[in-house]
Scaffold this motif. Sequence first.
Motif, mmCIF file in Angstrom:
data_model
loop_
_atom_site.group_PDB
_atom_site.id
_atom_site.type_symbol
_atom_site.label_atom_id
_atom_site.label_comp_id
_atom_site.label_asym_id
_atom_site.label_seq_id
_atom_site.Cartn_x
_atom_site.Cartn_y
_atom_site.Cartn_z
ATOM 1 N N TYR A 1 0.833 -1.201 0.000
ATOM 2 C CA TYR A 1 0.000 0.000 0.000
ATOM 3 C C TYR A 1 0.871 1.256 0.000
ATOM 4 O O TYR A 1 1.915 1.294 0.636
ATOM 5 N N HIS B 1 -4.527 -0.366 5.129
ATOM 6 C CA HIS B 1 -5.275 -1.495 4.559
ATOM 7 C C HIS B 1 -6.745 -1.320 4.917
ATOM 8 O O HIS B 1 -7.074 -1.161 6.092
ATOM 9 N N ASP C 1 -7.190 -9.190 5.767
ATOM 10 C CA ASP C 1 -6.799 -10.297 4.900
ATOM 11 C C ASP C 1 -6.658 -11.559 5.737
ATOM 12 O O ASP C 1 -5.917 -11.577 6.726
ATOM 13 N N HIS D 1 -10.476 -10.779 -4.115
ATOM 14 C CA HIS D 1 -9.539 -11.818 -4.557
ATOM 15 C C HIS D 1 -10.190 -13.167 -4.863
ATOM 16 O O HIS D 1 -9.485 -14.171 -4.981
ATOM 17 N N HIS E 1 -5.925 -15.526 -0.434
ATOM 18 C CA HIS E 1 -6.519 -15.065 0.825
ATOM 19 C C HIS E 1 -7.860 -14.412 0.551
ATOM 20 O O HIS E 1 -8.194 -14.091 -0.590
ATOM 21 N N HIS F 1 -9.968 -11.111 1.191
ATOM 22 C CA HIS F 1 -9.963 -9.706 1.631
ATOM 23 C C HIS F 1 -11.399 -9.372 1.997
ATOM 24 O O HIS F 1 -12.292 -9.415 1.148
HETATM 25 ZN ZN LIG Z 1 -6.566 -6.946 1.664
#
Ligand SMILES: [Zn+2]
Length: 200
Positions: A70, A83, A87, A139, A170, A172
Amino acid sequence: MTRLAAALLSMLGSLSLLVPAVPATLAPVAYADDPRWEFYTSDHHAYRSPWFRGAHRIMIGFGCNASPWYDHDPRCPGTQGFHHGIDVAMDCGTPIHAGLAGRVLSPSAPGAPGPAYGVHPFRLRVRADGRTLDIVIGHARKVFVKPGQRVRVGQRIALASDSGAPDGCHLHFEVRPKGGGYTTAIRPRRWLQLTRQASD
Ligand SMILES: [Zn+2]
């Protein structure tokens, strides 16, 4: 005993020598380590949630963090970025379920998540705690629900993947006020409904 049976038995015998005698309490949590995962949290516990199958670790929490993904955010110390979700590291293909009942938003509705969320990010509009919220699932590669569809709690809605995620498969999980963009995201943990897995 036939010669074949004897051969099989001796093979099984040598196989059993290869299995390490790990006490049950030291057995690893039931997820494979994705070499791309990097955990920017001191929390090593695995959590269950109505939003996914199995028990998994948080990889990056909400807010300021030291991960390289980020841009620097003025709210954060040093070079840290912000963020906008949580996650949760999980193997590719782990089923994602609806932890709250809601309706799938059209991708063109205000606040649409961009390509950083993967090829098929989607939002569920839910009513929770007296508020109308948009929950962003990022994701996912395989999505089982369509815009406009109503989903019930427990319904399988997607499979976790690494779509748009350089740091491995993962989930999000992001929560925004109705119609808000990512900058309006709020601390999502309450709605992720995590339960810490007993670590014996
Ligand atoms: Zn994330």
